[in-house]
Design an enzyme around this catalytic site. Structure first.
Site, PDB file in Angstrom:
ATOM      1  N   GLU A 175       0.845  -1.211   0.000  1.00 34.90           N
ATOM      2  CA  GLU A 175       0.000   0.000   0.000  1.00 34.90           C
ATOM      3  C   GLU A 175       0.873   1.251   0.000  1.00 34.90           C
ATOM      4  O   GLU A 175       1.912   1.261   0.665  1.00 34.90           O
ATOM      5  CB  GLU A 175      -0.908  -0.018   1.233  1.00 34.90           C
ATOM      6  CG  GLU A 175      -1.920  -1.134   1.159  1.00 34.90           C
ATOM      7  CD  GLU A 175      -2.809  -1.226   2.402  1.00 34.90           C
ATOM      8  OE1 GLU A 175      -2.810  -0.299   3.221  1.00 34.90           O
ATOM      9  OE2 GLU A 175      -3.511  -2.242   2.529  1.00 34.90           O
ATOM     10  N   HIS A 199      -8.248   0.642   1.874  1.00 37.47           N
ATOM     11  CA  HIS A 199      -8.093   0.263   3.289  1.00 37.47           C
ATOM     12  C   HIS A 199      -9.092   1.022   4.173  1.00 37.47           C
ATOM     13  O   HIS A 199      -8.700   1.803   5.049  1.00 37.47           O
ATOM     14  CB  HIS A 199      -6.652   0.494   3.762  1.00 37.47           C
ATOM     15  CG  HIS A 199      -6.276  -0.374   4.929  1.00 37.47           C
ATOM     16  ND1 HIS A 199      -5.036  -0.926   5.102  1.00 37.47           N
ATOM     17  CD2 HIS A 199      -7.002  -0.783   6.007  1.00 37.47           C
ATOM     18  CE1 HIS A 199      -5.000  -1.627   6.229  1.00 37.47           C
ATOM     19  NE2 HIS A 199      -6.200  -1.552   6.801  1.00 37.47           N
TER      20      HIS A 199
HETATM   21  C1  DGY Z   1      -6.594  -2.360  11.789  1.00 34.63           C
HETATM   22  O1  DGY Z   1      -6.955  -1.859  12.841  1.00 34.63           O
HETATM   23  O2  DGY Z   1      -5.741  -3.235  11.772  1.00 34.63           O
HETATM   24  C2  DGY Z   1      -7.240  -1.834  10.569  1.00 34.63           C
HETATM   25  O3  DGY Z   1      -6.684  -2.350   9.424  1.00 34.63           O
HETATM   26  C3  DGY Z   1      -7.236  -0.314  10.589  1.00 34.63           C
HETATM   27  O4  DGY Z   1      -8.055   0.179   9.622  1.00 34.63           O
END
Ligand code: DGY
Length: 319
Positions: free
Chosen positions: A267, A285
């Site tokens: 990403e 995401h």
């Molecule tokens: C996490 O809390 O791991 C999530 O991916 C955040 O968006």
């Protein structure tokens, strides 16, 4: 009494920033962009407490030079961005934000399942293009979700929340988990299967495992080869759990019907071919991205930090 110093790597929602400023002395002015590794290093070097996000790579070399840091609150449930062993060695408490993002992430998983099966993003683009000629019996036919088999890889909090939502869709649930779990009966029946059996039998496979050494590329070429050509794969966990190149291969060869991805291996990049495939839905995401959830995540970070300075156990310490 002077307030403890706090580094916040990214701008957080307003109520969190206000609460942080009331209780701590900020060592920086957080911005709405990803800080460089050097900026994180400098911030952690100054502070007694820190809130970092999943895009900050807090590695052993950063943690080797944080003379004042007592607590590092990760603004996420996953903490694969932090070298936990190195932090523990330095006596730094690391915390995460479990529970508060479970329902939001499960909702988004369902959004992706429905979107890929019923071609929602494609249909939206069609109408916006102005080229839609009107209703037709053979137009944009998708796949049913109701009554199908949903395979959940990782039956933790989020996996179970996804399973609960399937009750309204009359789906059969199977899951694969590291630990043996008794069959769930409410509100849907779920049964534990070997990962290979789950992949063979499911119409939708949804990934909900944390990223760790033993889950990196858990779903790769061999696993994708087991899936039905009519099946859909959903990933809202961490990008590297899925071998993106292997997924692209399976989609191009029509060995898989489609995929819904909220996370990517590198990403903010994604495999370039994915952008050209109509049978995938790609999100940036967004799993926990509701205002209420992102505020709760920030407040939990602050609660954990306050606990450490009060000398009581941090409620969400990870070990
Ligand atoms: C996490 O809390 O791991 C999530 O991916 C955040 O968006």
């Amino acid at each position: 009494m002077s307030r403890p110093t706090l580094y916040i790597s990214r701008l957080l929602p307003n109520p969190v920033m206000t609460a942080a400023q009331q209780q701590f002395q900020l060592v920086n002015e957080p911005r709405d962009i990803s800080p460089s590794w050097d900026a994180v290093k400098a911030g952690l070097h100054e502070a007694e407490a820190a809130i970092c996000t999943l895009t900050d790579r807090v590695d052993a070399s950063i943690l080797a030079d944080v003379p004042r840091l007592k607590v590092l609150a990760n603004y996420a449930v996953g903490y694969d961005n932090i070298d936990l062993a190195a932090a523990t060695k330095q006596g730094i408490i690391v915390t995460n934000t479990p529970d508060v993002l479970t329902e939001s992430t499960a909702d988004l998983t369902w959004a992706l399942m429905l979107a890929v099966a019923r071609r929602v993003a494609e249909g939206d683009a069609y109408v916006r293009s102005g080229a839609w000629p009107g209703w037709a019996p053979t137009q944009m036919l998708g796949a049913d979700v109701s009554g199908k088999v949903l395979g959940i890889v990782g039956m933790g909090r989020i996996g179970q929340a996804v399973a609960r939502r399937a009750a309204g869709f009359n789906m059969r649930i199977c899951h694969s988990s590291r630990s043996t779990r008794a069959p769930g009966h409410f509100p849907v029946l779920w049964e534990q299967r070997a990962l290979s059996d789950l992949l063979r039998d499911s119409d939708f496979v949804s990934i909900h495992v944390p990223l760790a050494d033993n889950t990196r590329h858990l779903i790769g070429h061999d696993q994708l080869a087991l899936m039905k050509p009519t099946a859909f794969l959903i990933n809202t966990s961490r990008g590297p759990v899925l071998d993106e190149a292997a997924l692209v291969g399976a989609l191009l060869q029509r060995r898989l019907a489609g995929a819904g991805l909220d996370v990517f291996e590198q990403e903010p990049e994604c495999h370039p071919v994915l952008r050209d495939l109509r049978q995938v839905v790609l999100l940036p995401h967004l799993g926990s991205a509701t205002l209420a959830t992102r505020v709760r995540m920030g407040m939990i970070c602050l609660e954990n930090i306050v606990a450490v300075f009060a000398g009581i156990p941090a409620p969400n310490q990870v070990t």
